[in-house]
Each structure stands twice: as structure tokens, then as C-alpha cells.
Motif scaffolding. Structure first.
Motif, PDB file in Angstrom:
ATOM      1  N   TYR A  43       0.857  -1.189   0.000  1.00 45.41           N
ATOM      2  CA  TYR A  43       0.000   0.000   0.000  1.00 45.41           C
ATOM      3  C   TYR A  43       0.889   1.234   0.000  1.00 45.41           C
ATOM      4  N   TYR A  44       0.441   2.263  -0.695  1.00 43.77           N
ATOM      5  CA  TYR A  44       1.127   3.557  -0.610  1.00 43.77           C
ATOM      6  C   TYR A  44       0.181   4.671  -1.003  1.00 43.77           C
ATOM      7  N   GLU A  45       0.516   5.863  -0.598  1.00 46.38           N
ATOM      8  CA  GLU A  45      -0.183   7.085  -0.973  1.00 46.38           C
ATOM      9  C   GLU A  45       0.880   8.093  -1.396  1.00 46.38           C
ATOM     10  N   ALA A  46       0.555   8.897  -2.394  1.00 48.58           N
ATOM     11  CA  ALA A  46       1.486   9.923  -2.877  1.00 48.58           C
ATOM     12  C   ALA A  46       0.968  11.311  -2.491  1.00 48.58           C
ATOM     13  N   TYR A  47       1.886  12.165  -2.089  1.00 47.67           N
ATOM     14  CA  TYR A  47       1.561  13.533  -1.701  1.00 47.67           C
ATOM     15  C   TYR A  47       2.543  14.487  -2.367  1.00 47.67           C
ATOM     16  N   GLU A  48       2.049  15.638  -2.778  1.00 46.36           N
ATOM     17  CA  GLU A  48       2.907  16.676  -3.348  1.00 46.36           C
ATOM     18  C   GLU A  48       3.721  17.372  -2.259  1.00 46.36           C
ATOM     19  N   ASP A  49       3.139  17.512  -1.085  1.00 48.41           N
ATOM     20  CA  ASP A  49       3.751  18.257   0.007  1.00 48.41           C
ATOM     21  C   ASP A  49       4.213  17.292   1.099  1.00 48.41           C
ATOM     22  N   ILE A  50       5.488  17.291   1.429  1.00 47.62           N
ATOM     23  CA  ILE A  50       6.046  16.367   2.426  1.00 47.62           C
ATOM     24  C   ILE A  50       5.387  16.565   3.788  1.00 47.62           C
ATOM     25  N   ARG A  51       4.992  17.785   4.104  1.00 50.50           N
ATOM     26  CA  ARG A  51       4.336  18.027   5.394  1.00 50.50           C
ATOM     27  C   ARG A  51       3.013  17.275   5.483  1.00 50.50           C
ATOM     28  N   SER A  52       2.285  17.223   4.387  1.00 51.89           N
ATOM     29  CA  SER A  52       1.027  16.461   4.358  1.00 51.89           C
ATOM     30  C   SER A  52       1.299  14.971   4.517  1.00 51.89           C
ATOM     31  N   ALA A  53       2.357  14.496   3.873  1.00 52.03           N
ATOM     32  CA  ALA A  53       2.721  13.077   3.977  1.00 52.03           C
ATOM     33  C   ALA A  53       3.116  12.717   5.407  1.00 52.03           C
ATOM     34  N   ILE A  54       3.891  13.565   6.037  1.00 55.00           N
ATOM     35  CA  ILE A  54       4.325  13.312   7.416  1.00 55.00           C
ATOM     36  C   ILE A  54       3.124  13.318   8.361  1.00 55.00           C
ATOM     37  N   GLN A  55       2.196  14.244   8.155  1.00 49.07           N
ATOM     38  CA  GLN A  55       0.997  14.294   8.994  1.00 49.07           C
ATOM     39  C   GLN A  55       0.151  13.030   8.806  1.00 49.07           C
ATOM     40  N   SER A  58       1.818  10.105  10.579  1.00 54.02           N
ATOM     41  CA  SER A  58       1.624  10.223  12.018  1.00 54.02           C
ATOM     42  C   SER A  58       0.217   9.789  12.419  1.00 54.02           C
ATOM     43  N   ASN A  59      -0.775  10.233  11.674  1.00 56.85           N
ATOM     44  CA  ASN A  59      -2.158   9.848  11.965  1.00 56.85           C
ATOM     45  C   ASN A  59      -2.348   8.342  11.833  1.00 56.85           C
ATOM     46  N   MET A  60      -1.867   7.778  10.731  1.00 61.48           N
ATOM     47  CA  MET A  60      -2.066   6.349  10.469  1.00 61.48           C
ATOM     48  C   MET A  60      -1.379   5.474  11.518  1.00 61.48           C
ATOM     49  N   LYS A  61      -0.257   5.911  12.031  1.00 61.96           N
ATOM     50  CA  LYS A  61       0.441   5.123  13.052  1.00 61.96           C
ATOM     51  C   LYS A  61      -0.376   4.997  14.339  1.00 61.96           C
ATOM     52  N   HIS A  62      -1.345   5.874  14.524  1.00 63.27           N
ATOM     53  CA  HIS A  62      -2.205   5.809  15.705  1.00 63.27           C
ATOM     54  C   HIS A  62      -3.524   5.089  15.430  1.00 63.27           C
ATOM     55  N   TRP A  63      -3.742   4.677  14.197  1.00 63.12           N
ATOM     56  CA  TRP A  63      -4.978   3.987  13.836  1.00 63.12           C
ATOM     57  C   TRP A  63      -4.980   2.556  14.352  1.00 63.12           C
ATOM     58  N   PRO A  64      -6.171   2.004  14.591  1.00 65.51           N
ATOM     59  CA  PRO A  64      -6.262   0.566  14.878  1.00 65.51           C
ATOM     60  C   PRO A  64      -5.817  -0.242  13.644  1.00 65.51           C
ATOM     61  N   ARG A  65      -5.283  -1.399  13.887  1.00 62.45           N
ATOM     62  CA  ARG A  65      -4.805  -2.272  12.808  1.00 62.45           C
ATOM     63  C   ARG A  65      -5.891  -2.534  11.758  1.00 62.45           C
ATOM     64  N   ARG A  66      -7.119  -2.728  12.164  1.00 56.32           N
ATOM     65  CA  ARG A  66      -8.184  -3.054  11.206  1.00 56.32           C
ATOM     66  C   ARG A  66      -8.415  -1.924  10.211  1.00 56.32           C
ATOM     67  N   ILE A  69      -5.661  -2.319   7.611  1.00 56.39           N
ATOM     68  CA  ILE A  69      -5.943  -3.472   6.745  1.00 56.39           C
ATOM     69  C   ILE A  69      -7.050  -3.126   5.756  1.00 56.39           C
ATOM     70  N   ARG A  70      -8.054  -2.389   6.192  1.00 54.61           N
ATOM     71  CA  ARG A  70      -9.124  -1.984   5.288  1.00 54.61           C
ATOM     72  C   ARG A  70      -8.572  -1.157   4.125  1.00 54.61           C
ATOM     73  N   LEU A  71      -7.650  -0.230   4.411  1.00 54.69           N
ATOM     74  CA  LEU A  71      -7.037   0.561   3.340  1.00 54.69           C
ATOM     75  C   LEU A  71      -6.293  -0.334   2.351  1.00 54.69           C
ATOM     76  N   ILE A  72      -5.528  -1.276   2.873  1.00 54.76           N
ATOM     77  CA  ILE A  72      -4.780  -2.201   2.007  1.00 54.76           C
ATOM     78  C   ILE A  72      -5.741  -2.984   1.131  1.00 54.76           C
ATOM     79  N   LEU A  73      -6.781  -3.529   1.724  1.00 51.79           N
ATOM     80  CA  LEU A  73      -7.730  -4.351   0.971  1.00 51.79           C
ATOM     81  C   LEU A  73      -8.463  -3.555  -0.107  1.00 51.79           C
ATOM     82  N   GLU A  74      -8.731  -2.278   0.145  1.00 54.61           N
ATOM     83  CA  GLU A  74      -9.385  -1.438  -0.865  1.00 54.61           C
ATOM     84  C   GLU A  74      -8.482  -1.214  -2.069  1.00 54.61           C
ATOM     85  N   MET A  75      -7.191  -1.035  -1.841  1.00 51.64           N
ATOM     86  CA  MET A  75      -6.237  -0.769  -2.922  1.00 51.64           C
ATOM     87  C   MET A  75      -5.676  -2.056  -3.522  1.00 51.64           C
TER      88      MET A  75
END
Length: 87
Positions: A43-55, A58-66, A69-75
Motif C-alpha cells: 500500500y502507498y499514498e502519494a503527496y505533493e507536500d512532504i508536510r502532508s505526507a508526514i501528517q 503520524s495519523n495512520m500510526k495511531h490507527w487501529p490495525r483493522r 488493513i481496510r485501506l490495504i484491501l481497498e487498494m
């Protein structure tokens, strides 16, 4: 990055995804991904602005595992290694 479908997950940010994924695949970087054998880019996401990518990282690292996994399964429902698709 992961080691197998539904395996250990790693989230990171980089300015060069192809290079960084290659470094993980080749176990060139000591740390979490090398210790757990995380070599598959599923899985990956692309961002034009590194600050948006870092944010987002940071948010995703605090998400529950499920949620992650849902993001991975969608992509990538087959958990294919996407490294070869990078240009």
C-alpha cells in the motif's frame, strides 16, 4: 510494508518510494523492517507536500490495525507486492 498477507505492518514516509522500498527489500536498513523481514510493498499514498505526507503517516500510526488493513484491501485485495509497479 509487510512480510505476508495479514502480517506485521510498517508505515513510513519517504521522498523516493522506489528507492526506499528497494532498501527495505534488500534489508539495507537496520531496524524494524529488517528485524521482521518486511519486504513487500502492499500500500502507498502519494503527496505533493512532504508536510502532508508526514501528517498522514503520524495519523495512520495511531490507527487501529483493522483500519490499516481496510485501506490495504481497498487498494490491493490480493496483498500483491506493488514494488514492481513503481515507475
Amino acid at each position: 510494508m509487510t512480510n505476508r498477507p495479514n502480517g506485521t505492518l510498517y508505515i513510513g514516509v519517504t521522498s523516493n518510494l522506489a528507492r526506499r522500498a528497494w532498501e527495505h527489500r534488500e534489508s539495507m536498513i537496520d531496524g524494524f523492517t529488517k528485524r521482521y523481514g518486511l519486504k513487500q510493498l502492499v500500500y502507498y499514498e502519494a503527496y505533493e507536500d512532504i508536510r502532508s505526507a508526514i501528517q498522514r503517516e503520524s495519523n495512520m500510526k495511531h490507527w487501529p490495525r483493522r483500519w490499516k488493513i481496510r485501506l490495504i484491501l481497498e487498494m490491493n485485495p490480493q496483498w500483491r507486492d506493488l514494488y514492481e509497479t513503481l515507475a
